[in-house]
Design a protein around this motif. Sequence first.
Motif, mmCIF file in Angstrom:
data_model
loop_
_atom_site.group_PDB
_atom_site.id
_atom_site.type_symbol
_atom_site.label_atom_id
_atom_site.label_comp_id
_atom_site.label_asym_id
_atom_site.label_seq_id
_atom_site.Cartn_x
_atom_site.Cartn_y
_atom_site.Cartn_z
ATOM 1 N N UNK A 110 25.857 -19.168 44.364
ATOM 2 C CA UNK A 110 24.794 -20.022 43.841
ATOM 3 C C UNK A 110 24.290 -19.428 42.534
ATOM 4 N N UNK A 111 23.915 -20.301 41.606
ATOM 5 C CA UNK A 111 23.492 -19.828 40.286
ATOM 6 C C UNK A 111 21.996 -19.999 40.050
ATOM 7 N N UNK A 112 21.276 -20.601 41.000
ATOM 8 C CA UNK A 112 19.829 -20.754 40.849
ATOM 9 C C UNK A 112 19.173 -20.840 42.224
ATOM 10 N N UNK B 134 23.960 -14.816 44.766
ATOM 11 C CA UNK B 134 23.096 -15.631 43.915
ATOM 12 C C UNK B 134 22.857 -14.891 42.607
ATOM 13 N N UNK B 135 23.356 -15.442 41.515
ATOM 14 C CA UNK B 135 23.158 -14.829 40.204
ATOM 15 C C UNK B 135 23.447 -15.875 39.128
ATOM 16 N N UNK B 136 22.746 -15.761 37.995
ATOM 17 C CA UNK B 136 22.926 -16.723 36.911
ATOM 18 C C UNK B 136 24.036 -16.322 35.942
ATOM 19 N N UNK B 137 24.612 -15.114 36.096
ATOM 20 C CA UNK B 137 25.686 -14.668 35.211
ATOM 21 C C UNK B 137 27.025 -14.836 35.921
ATOM 22 N N UNK B 138 27.839 -15.732 35.389
ATOM 23 C CA UNK B 138 29.093 -16.086 36.049
ATOM 24 C C UNK B 138 30.014 -14.894 36.220
ATOM 25 N N UNK C 288 17.574 -18.850 37.488
ATOM 26 C CA UNK C 288 16.617 -19.896 37.114
ATOM 27 C C UNK C 288 16.186 -20.729 38.311
ATOM 28 N N UNK C 289 15.220 -21.584 38.095
ATOM 29 C CA UNK C 289 14.803 -22.521 39.128
ATOM 30 C C UNK C 289 13.826 -21.930 40.117
#
Length: 219
Positions: free
Chosen positions: A33-35, A7-11, A58-59
Amino acid sequence: MIKVLLVDNEKIVIEGLCKLLEGFAEFSVVSLACDGPSALHQMRLHFPHIVLMGLGVPGMGGVGATRAIRRAFSHTRIVILTSKQQPVYMREAFQAGANAYLSRTIGASELRTALLTVHREGVALSPETAVHVLGLMSERPVAGGSPLSRLTERERQILFLVADDQETGHIARFLGISPKTVRNYLSRIYAKLGTPNRLQTVLYAKRFLGQPTGMPAEL
């Protein structure tokens, strides 16, 4: 095979971690997962053993996502991987239910060892992390001459849980060891702290820490 959710927001980070972990025989990355909300959705689909979580998602944020996962999936191990190494972030993560807090500067072999330790023992606390958390909870640093500084990593893990009012059986299940082993560790902790029994050890720890340690209560 240890199932891992990333899980991280940086691709670029999440793709790099996926490639890295899939290079180890012990791990299988079941999803990305990104959020926070998508992480919870993937949890319900795959039931991973470990969640490797960034703080900036985020989220609901990494801490909020950790808290939500801990509440719904109490036996899943949650490892925070972040560049934020300030004690306040560590405290928030552990209070939310994280099992480990790692720096993004960690090497591949160190990451592998930490994840295996978390999977096997339920928690991974480096001496540096333990000192930061203990010092923050007590609002003063852990001096080298303090009895707490003489505890081993495993003894510190158990002391954290004891100070959080966890019973021996809960501690044993959380760490994946027997109740007898927990009691043996407690005996060594009593000797090092100079406390005669569990009650006095809890009182000592709470007086020093200032408040419960915030390790997961839902064991």
